[in-house]
Design an enzyme around this catalytic site. Structure first.
Site, PDB file in Angstrom:
ATOM      1  N   ASP A   1      22.573-115.581  59.676  1.00 28.16           N
ATOM      2  CA  ASP A   1      23.154-115.458  58.689  1.00 28.16           C
ATOM      3  C   ASP A   1      23.265-116.587  57.838  1.00 28.16           C
ATOM      4  OD1 ASP A   1      23.993-112.646  59.503  1.00 28.16           O
ATOM      5  OD2 ASP A   1      25.366-113.539  60.732  1.00 28.16           O
TER       6      ASP A   1
ATOM      7  N   GLY B   1      31.023-117.959  60.415  1.00 24.97           N
ATOM      8  CA  GLY B   1      29.822-117.263  60.220  1.00 24.97           C
ATOM      9  C   GLY B   1      30.202-115.821  60.038  1.00 24.97           C
ATOM     10  N   CYS B   2      29.498-114.585  60.421  1.00 23.72           N
ATOM     11  CA  CYS B   2      29.719-113.289  60.282  1.00 23.72           C
ATOM     12  C   CYS B   2      30.949-113.010  61.036  1.00 23.72           C
ATOM     13  CB  CYS B   2      28.506-112.323  61.040  1.00 23.72           C
ATOM     14  SG  CYS B   2      28.815-110.790  61.106  1.00 23.72           S
ATOM     15  N   PHE B   3      31.950-112.519  60.329  1.00 29.37           N
ATOM     16  CA  PHE B   3      33.278-112.270  60.706  1.00 29.37           C
ATOM     17  C   PHE B   3      33.464-111.100  62.168  1.00 29.37           C
ATOM     18  CE2 PHE B   3      34.644-109.987  56.625  1.00 29.37           C
ATOM     19  CZ  PHE B   3      33.884-108.934  57.061  1.00 29.37           C
ATOM     20  N   TRP B   4      32.216-110.323  62.283  1.00 25.98           N
ATOM     21  CA  TRP B   4      32.268-109.325  63.272  1.00 25.98           C
ATOM     22  C   TRP B   4      32.278-110.071  64.926  1.00 25.98           C
ATOM     23  CZ3 TRP B   4      27.329-106.096  61.350  1.00 25.98           C
ATOM     24  CH2 TRP B   4      27.812-105.597  60.299  1.00 25.98           C
TER      25      TRP B   4
END
Length: 166
Positions: A89, A10-13
């Site tokens: 996301d 998912g979101c890489f953060w």
């Protein structure tokens, strides 16, 4: 021995933060993997259907952190049955994936996914492919949640805390 694997969660953060906390991980870097364009920007990945996945490059010491354990920890912070969506996301760039550079890793990845599948009624949606391309994300994305502690993340603080003790 030091090894490298590329994981989309998912979101890489959040993925970057989570993996960086695990004992045996030597370094992490966020970027864009296995798309159809060269050197994409974040804006292009989000809006231009480049086919890239937001991905974390993970360098780890497999004598401390075997790939089997790293994958089990990965499965704990994703919905492995969700297609192109993790948390809030949505989009192809948020798909889940394991991108390998060492063919021998498939001997670990495949049985790991077979075990995971036994826990779900729906099919596992984690893409498993050889890494074709990885482009570093812009500097402001690197270690984003360290620089912005109250930034958005679909992975919760409890997961970060458990990663430290894994």
């Amino acid at each position: 021995m030091n090894k490298t694997i590329y994981i989309a969660a998912g979101c890489f953060w959040g993925g970057e933060k989570y993996f960086s906390l695990i004992h045996g991980v030597l370094s992490t870097k966020v970027g864009y993997a296995n798309g159809t364009t060269s050197n994409p920007t974040y804006e292009e990945v989000c809006h231009n259907n480049t086919g890239h996945a937001e991905t974390v490059e993970i360098q780890y010491d497999d004598s401390i952190l075997p790939l089997e354990k790293l994958l089990r920890l990965y499965y704990e912070v994703i919905d492995p049955t969700s297609v192109n969506k993790q948390g809030g996301d949505q989009g192809i760039q948020y798909r889940t994936g394991i991108y390998y550079i060492d063919e021998a890793d498939l001997e670990i990845i495949k049985p790991s996914l077979e075990e995971l599948a036994k826990k779900y009624d729906k099919p596992i949606a984690i893409e498993v492919k050889q890494l074709l391309h990885f482009y570093d994300a812009e500097e402001y994305h690197q270690k984003y949640l360290d620089k912005n502690p109250s930034g958005y993340c679909h992975i919760g603080q409890c997961a970060f805390d458990s990663a430290k003790n894994a």
